[in-house]
Design a protein around this motif. Structure first.
Motif, short mmCIF file in Angstrom:
data_model
loop_
_atom_site.label_atom_id
_atom_site.label_comp_id
_atom_site.label_asym_id
_atom_site.label_seq_id
_atom_site.Cartn_x
_atom_site.Cartn_y
_atom_site.Cartn_z
N VAL A 183 -26.92 21.67 -59.26
CA VAL A 183 -26.88 20.09 -59.33
C VAL A 183 -28.07 19.20 -59.31
N ARG A 184 -27.91 18.54 -60.02
CA ARG A 184 -29.09 17.00 -59.90
C ARG A 184 -29.44 16.46 -59.20
N LEU A 185 -28.61 15.88 -58.87
CA LEU A 185 -27.99 14.96 -57.80
C LEU A 185 -27.43 14.67 -56.62
N ARG A 186 -27.60 15.22 -55.13
CA ARG A 186 -26.63 15.32 -54.09
C ARG A 186 -26.56 14.06 -53.06
N PHE A 187 -25.28 13.86 -53.47
CA PHE A 187 -24.88 12.85 -53.06
C PHE A 187 -23.73 12.64 -51.62
N ALA A 188 -24.27 12.11 -51.00
CA ALA A 188 -23.42 12.14 -49.69
C ALA A 188 -22.57 11.03 -49.34
N VAL A 189 -21.81 10.83 -49.47
CA VAL A 189 -20.63 9.09 -48.83
C VAL A 189 -20.48 9.90 -47.64
N VAL A 190 -21.13 8.90 -46.06
CA VAL A 190 -21.01 8.84 -44.78
C VAL A 190 -19.81 7.76 -44.80
N SER A 191 -19.34 7.83 -43.82
CA SER A 191 -18.37 6.58 -42.80
C SER A 191 -18.87 6.71 -41.47
N PHE A 192 -19.02 5.87 -41.02
CA PHE A 192 -19.36 5.14 -39.05
C PHE A 192 -18.94 3.72 -38.81
N GLY A 193 -19.30 4.15 -38.02
CA GLY A 193 -18.28 2.78 -36.82
C GLY A 193 -19.99 2.09 -36.79
N PHE A 194 -19.90 0.68 -36.72
CA PHE A 194 -21.34 -0.09 -36.54
C PHE A 194 -21.61 0.29 -35.08
N LYS A 195 -21.06 0.41 -33.92
CA LYS A 195 -21.21 -0.19 -32.39
C LYS A 195 -21.59 1.43 -32.30
N TYR A 196 -21.92 2.19 -33.02
CA TYR A 196 -22.43 3.73 -32.79
C TYR A 196 -24.27 3.91 -33.67
N GLY A 197 -24.46 2.70 -34.60
CA GLY A 197 -25.32 1.97 -34.94
C GLY A 197 -25.38 2.69 -36.71
N ILE A 198 -26.24 2.22 -37.55
CA ILE A 198 -26.49 2.89 -38.54
C ILE A 198 -26.87 4.15 -38.91
N PRO A 199 -26.37 4.67 -40.11
CA PRO A 199 -27.00 5.81 -40.07
C PRO A 199 -28.39 6.25 -40.51
N LEU A 200 -29.52 6.38 -40.29
CA LEU A 200 -31.24 6.42 -40.46
C LEU A 200 -31.10 7.11 -41.97
N ASP A 201 -30.47 7.92 -42.05
CA ASP A 201 -31.23 8.44 -43.34
C ASP A 201 -30.02 8.04 -44.98
N ALA A 202 -29.37 6.56 -44.29
CA ALA A 202 -28.61 6.34 -45.65
C ALA A 202 -29.30 5.02 -46.13
N ASP A 203 -29.68 5.93 -47.62
CA ASP A 203 -29.92 4.78 -48.84
C ASP A 203 -29.33 3.91 -49.03
#
Length: 310
Positions: A183-203
């Motif tokens: 594994v050269r790159l770990r790529f996470a796709v995270v769904s979320f709700g804006f009313k709960y806040g943007i994930p702080l670890d998002a690139d």
């Protein structure tokens, strides 16, 4: 839509070890906001067989690695460090340089949490923030966030613990630190709700709120983006296909850049209002489109952060 920043860890990165010096065993520098879960993350690593040292001054980290270098029982070392002085960043930068010169390749894990979550946690244990002084609890949190801003932006991994329990945190760390050399790159796709806040670890953040919301269609409201009726409704919108085409092209370009720069982690956050319909369907489709990246050493995972909260 926001695009990721690429580059090296200026002022905080260890130089690439000389080609004549083989990389030494695993080293993790675990840091982050007070109350965000540094100790809990350290406990997780210890449970996984890591040798964990808490509250070690950064200047002492290279010496610790010298002492453990030949110990076969301490081949994975994690050091928990926190901000205790104005010279913290300078001391850590110097320690990383020394580690790199000695042949180690340390990774910085930064645990973070929303201000709201941090306030709630400190109030629950009835303890002041270490940088609060005579001010309010929130003053201390904001002061620490400013002091750690550069370190956070240059960390290898940022873990947002705002909505994690200990089991979810354990799974996250296991995934990030798994030892699959292919594994050269770990790529996470995270769904979320804006009313709960943007994930702080998002690139990268993708905003799906421009699409019609299935929530307002009574027969679709009970379903999620993982169900056929909602998925077909969301992906069948006129603008959905164009958006996905552009997002896919942008992310493929970003992945090429991340691989070229030696970056090992990428988190793409896909958001809608509640994190139940549009973001979930789009995250699933985006993941499906990018599955072929495993051929170049990209490990793709999907996580629906806010699914089930409504």
């Amino acid at each position: 839509m926001t695009t990721p920043a690429t580059g090296t860890r200026e002022g905080l990165s260890s130089p690439t070890p000389p080609t004549s010096t083989p990389a030494r065993h695993d080293v993790v520098i675990l840091t982050g906001m007070s109350g965000a879960g540094r100790t809990t993350a350290g406990d997780v690593l210890e449970d996984r067989g890591w040798y964990v040292v808490d509250n070690l001054p950064p200047a002492m980290v290279p010496r610790l690695m010298e002492l453990t270098a030949d110990d076969p029982h301490r081949q994975k070392v994690a050091v928990i460090v926190d901000v205790r002085s104005r010279d913290f960043t300078t001391e850590l930068s110097r320690a990383l340089e020394d580690l790199g010169a000695a042949g180690w390749q340390p990774r910085i894990i930064f645990v973070d949490s929303s201000d709201e979550s941090l306030v709630r946690r400190f109030e629950a244990v009835r303890r002041p923030h270490p940088l609060q002084g005579e001010g309010l609890l929130l003053d201390g949190i904001r002061r620490e966030r400013r002091m750690l801003g550069d370190l956070r932006s240059n960390a290898d991994i940022v873990v947002d613990t705002s909505n994690y329990n200990v089991h979810q945190l354990s799974a996250k760390i296991d995934d990030l630190l798994s030892t699959n050399d292919e594994v050269r790159l770990r790529f996470a796709v995270v769904s979320f709700g804006f009313k709960y806040g943007i994930p702080l670890d998002a690139d990268v953040v993708l905003d799906l709120r421009f699409l019609p919301n299935p929530y307002w269609i009574p027969e679709l409201r009970p379903f999620t983006g993982q169900d056929g009726p909602v998925r077909d409704f969301v992906l069948g919108q006129d603008n959905a296909g164009d958006f996905l085409d552009h997002a896919e092209a942008m992310l493929r370009t970003a992945v090429r850049g991340y691989l070229a720069e030696g970056r090992r982690y990428l988190t793409v956050a896909v958001g809608c209002t509640g994190g139940k319909h549009r973001s979930v369907a789009t995250a699933e489709e985006l993941t499906r489109r990018l599955m072929d990246l495993d051929e170049v050493g990209v490990q793709l995972t999907t996580f629906h952060r806010d699914l089930g909260r409504e």
